[in-house]
Enzyme design. Structure first.
Site, mmCIF file in Angstrom:
data_model
loop_
_atom_site.group_PDB
_atom_site.id
_atom_site.type_symbol
_atom_site.label_atom_id
_atom_site.label_comp_id
_atom_site.label_asym_id
_atom_site.label_seq_id
_atom_site.Cartn_x
_atom_site.Cartn_y
_atom_site.Cartn_z
ATOM 1 N N GLU A 1 36.837 -75.726 -14.949
ATOM 2 C CA GLU A 1 36.515 -74.364 -14.634
ATOM 3 C C GLU A 1 35.618 -73.609 -15.430
ATOM 4 O O GLU A 1 34.941 -72.796 -15.097
ATOM 5 C CB GLU A 1 37.684 -73.641 -14.207
ATOM 6 C CG GLU A 1 38.448 -74.038 -12.844
ATOM 7 C CD GLU A 1 37.637 -73.731 -11.516
ATOM 8 O OE1 GLU A 1 37.122 -72.740 -11.640
ATOM 9 O OE2 GLU A 1 37.657 -74.611 -10.848
ATOM 10 N N SER B 1 38.371 -68.627 41.261
ATOM 11 C CA SER B 1 39.023 -69.006 42.303
ATOM 12 C C SER B 1 40.516 -69.396 41.910
ATOM 13 O O SER B 1 41.240 -69.709 42.509
ATOM 14 C CB SER B 1 38.371 -70.309 42.745
ATOM 15 O OG SER B 1 37.312 -70.090 43.346
#
Length: 787
Positions: free
Chosen positions: A88, A474
């Protein structure tokens, strides 16, 4: 003259610097005043999460949790700290919070169009993760960045480097609901942090950049590549000698094996979170409450997988829309020989692609290395490179053509999606734009057994089960037919499937000439047959006979809002508005014998001491539930809807090999929405597919072709081991054999069916006496309206 200009320019420059300095100081002061106290950073008061459980006790989610094991920096092994710094922020102990050299390098790379990269130091990550939003664009994005820089310097001024690193180690999110490296060591390896090996430390240190993409449980290959990168950095920084570096690279995986089942219930979890928050407020996330839901873990995961499979099958029938984006890859070596530097540059660019386009569950991110009309080479990083040819690239062939536009063309650096088939072979696909929903209820008390509100909660939190108001098409017809049974129409009543035309003067708007989906008209047919074949002309004639206002009032018995279903003839075709949850509750009335139940998804909520603070008291069909419709009506409609499955538009469901299934497909005009609602006496399930911004799914896409397969694949699991319960007729219905219609309109063969005792068929054979009956006066009146 020259001196005068020099003095003038110097004065202007000095003035600008002065004004800039004053403004900068003012902005700094304003931002600093708004920033939170650093006391929050060191507030380690235990906060117990809100836990969401399945009915069986499986943990589905935790909210507001801080699964932490706080450690002092002195307790953190040296090699763990070194792995974190290597991954990091290698210059952490040298810079003042902002690594200006890295920031300038990132700015230059981003400006010149190279792979986007960040320059976030560990201190900046502490500031960002604790206090700031993730906004990246517009004014809010610049304000966020300014806040981040000011807070970073404030942290560096008030805390030592060791304190900052200790905060980072204890607070950073590392996936698996773990915050901090000590908690992550237990989550991933089942051991305390002090016992983590070098290889394990490198794996954990690689997680902060993208906890999801580099999660070794979810993406083992990606995680291994990230782990190797961290180990290589540790070696380059002299944290590891050659022997230890090689040993760590060769170390076998040591991940926990008892991670428990993964259940995708994100939409349901969010419903629970909102419910509990409304009940107790902010304390929902800190009191340690446990919520037992009605969800069945096995069925929920089956629902999730069925929905994704159905959507991806639909997606494969569509055209390839082009790459999701592009990343700038270094040019391949001219001599074909890769160097260490070229490999690292390529790996970094691919990692950038993964940070911008993370995997979406089983839709894996891949980057194109080479593309031509004959072959495509894709990679997911070192060790995962695939060459695709022939059938394997058929899906993207339009993007390989010479006339493909620049934004749709496949070329080096294009970002794609791939899945893997049962044999592990790659298959190219794309992130769907279409959405879907699936919900299943126990019709006897309304308990929600499974709920999937969309394709990917991470990309779209809109819950289509409860929030999407769409036309049911439907799939709404059974409620119209149910109303008709109360008006004397029977399942054997013959109605003409013939063209209809309504002029503008009659409709009050435009001319209306409805059609059947297949464009065919089959003439006179029985109601039972018309429902199985989903004949629109018959449904309209039925509604015209009973009256739209009557039908509008009648459907409220199923829980529908009449305002969402205007009293026009289009009601017969499902032109109103509803959602899958409402449909599931409505179909439950048929499934449970006519009772109205209320869907619910939380059984009880208890605190850590076991005190019950909420418990649902559901109404149960046959006990305390409201009798919504006549039990005879529910019975006859169920037999009719079983015929839809046995020989109608939902015949595919017979693949489940059960005789107790009933249901109805639904497809709206232009195939904008596709539905299937199906049930037996123990479970009701509703599936829907459509776009958030309504548009056609495709000319040949129907409820039976898109939604029904999702329902079938779900029911394979949900109904496994569930016995079939015989459908028993209630009192007040009679069985009769109809001996034709008497006028040759339909076949004259005898047909057995069920009828209200007060509404016998026109011509029938009494099963007890064998005598043939005639046409009733009421039946004659109905017939005149229907023809």
């Amino acid at each position: 003259m020259f001196k005068r200009w020099v003095v003038y320019l110097a004065s202007v420059l000095g003035g600008l610097l002065l004004v800039g300095g004053v403004l900068g100081t003012l902005v700094w002061a304003l931002i600093s005043a708004r920033l939170p106290s650093l006391d929050v950073l060191t507030d380690y008061q235990p906060k117990l999460p809100l836990r969401v459980l399945s009915e069986e006790g499986t943990v589905l989610a935790e909210f507001g949790e801080e699964r932490r094991s706080i450690v002092k920096l002195a307790e953190v092994p040296v090699h763990v700290r070194q792995a974190i710094l290597a991954a990091e922020d290698a210059n952490f102990y040298e810079h003042s919070g902002v690594d200006w050299l890295a920031a300038l390098r990132a700015a230059y790379t981003n400006t010149m169009g190279g792979p986007r990269s960040g320059a976030g130091t560990i201190t900046m990550q502490v500031a960002r993760n604790f206090f700031l939003t993730r906004e990246r664009s517009g004014v809010a994005g610049y304000l966020r960045k300014a806040n981040e820089v000011v807070l970073t310097f404030k942290i560096e001024r008030d805390l030592t480097k060791d304190q900052i690193l200790e905060l980072y180690i204890n607070q950073i999110y590392l996936g698996q609901r773990a915050y901090g490296f000590a908690a992550a060591a237990k989550a991933y390896y089942g051991k305390p942090l002090e016992k983590v090996t070098v290889a394990e430390a490198a794996m954990l240190a690689g997680l902060p950049k993208a906890p999801s993409s580099f999660n070794p449980f979810v993406n083992p290959k990606r995680a291994a590549l990230r782990q190797q990168y961290v180990l290589r950095r540790m070696h380059e920084l002299d944290y590891l000698n050659d022997a230890n570096y090689k040993a760590a690279l060769a170390a076998p995986p040591t991940l926990k094996t008892d991670t428990g089942p993964t259940v995708h219930s994100e939409y349901l979890n969010e419903m629970v979170r909102q419910f509990v928050f409304d009940l107790v407020g902010e304390t929902a996330y800190t009191r340690g409450l446990s919520v037992t839901t009605t969800i069945k873990a096995r069925d929920q995961e089956a629902a999730y997988q069925a929905l994704r499979r159905g959507v991806l099958d639909y997606e494969r029938r569509q055209a390839f829309r082009g790459p999701e984006g592009y990343v700038e890859l270094p040019a391949p070596p001219k001599d074909g020989k890769e160097t260490k530097e070229s490999k690292e540059a390529l790996a970094e660019a691919i990692e950038t692609a993964f940070s911008q386009f993370p995997d979406a569950d089983d839709l894996l991110t891949a980057v194109v290395l080479e593309a031509s009309p004959k072959r495509v080479i894709i990679t997911r990083g070192e060790g995962e490179t695939y060459t695709l040819e022939g059938e394997a690239i058929r899906f993207v062939r339009n993007a390989l053509a010479e006339n493909a536009s620049s934004g749709e063309r496949l070329r080096r650096g294009a970002v794609l999606r791939m899945t893997q088939d049962e044999k592990g072979a790659p298959r190219l696909t794309q992130l769907p734009q279409v959405e879907a929903a699936l919900v299943a209820l126990d019709p006897n008390d309304g308990a929600v057994r499974s709920l999937v509100g969309g394709f990917d909660f991470g990309k779209n939190q809109y819950n289509h089960v409860t929030q999407a108001s769409r036309q049911p098409g439907s799939s709404f017809k059974p409620f119209i037919y149910s109303a008709a049974l109360e008006k004397g129409i029977t399942s054997t009543t013959v109605i003409n499937d013939a063209p209809l035309f309504f002029p503008a003067a009659q409709t009050g708007g435009e001319d209306w000439e409805p059609k059947n989906y297949d464009g065919k008209f089959e003439g006179p047919m029985r109601v039972r047959t018309a429902l199985a074949k989903s004949k629109n002309m018959v449904s309209i004639r039925v509604l015209r006979s009973i009256g739209p206002s009557y039908a509008q009032d009648y459907i409220t018995k199923f829980g529908f809002d009449p305002k969402q279903h205007p009293a026009y003839l289009t009601l017969a075709l499902g032109a109103g508005q509803t959602n899958p949850m409402q449909m599931a509750a409505a179909y439950s009335v048929f499934a449970n014998g006519g009772y109205r139940v209320k869907p619910y998804f939380i059984k009880k909520i208890v605190d850590p001491k076991g005190t019950v603070i909420f418990e649902e008291s559901p109404v149960v069909a046959g006990k305390d539930a409201e009798q919504a419709i006549d039990p005879r009506n529910a019975f006859i409609m169920t037999t009719m809807l079983r015929d839809v499955v046995r020989a109608g538009t939902a015949a595919k469901a017979m693949a489940l090999g059960r005789g107790d299934l009933a249901g109805k497909t639904g497809t709206t005009n232009d195939s904008v929405d596709a539905w299937f609602a199906g049930f037996n006496q123990s479970l009701v399930g509703v599936a829907w597919v459509g776009f958030d911004q309504p548009k056609s799914l495709g000319e040949r896409e129907t409820g039976g072709g898109v939604a029904l397969p999702i329902w079938i694949n779900y029911m394979k699991t949900a109904l496994k081991g569930v016995p079939e319960i015989p459908l028993k007729p209630p009192g007040g219905v009679v069985s009769a054999t109809v001996s034709g219609d008497g006028e040759g309109l339909v076949d004259t063969g005898a047909v057995s069916d069920w009828f209200y005792s007060e509404f016998p068929p026109r011509r029938f054979v009494d099963p007890l006496t064998g005598n043939e009956g005639g046409r009733s006066k009421q039946d004659e009146e109905v017939r005149q309206q229907l023809f």
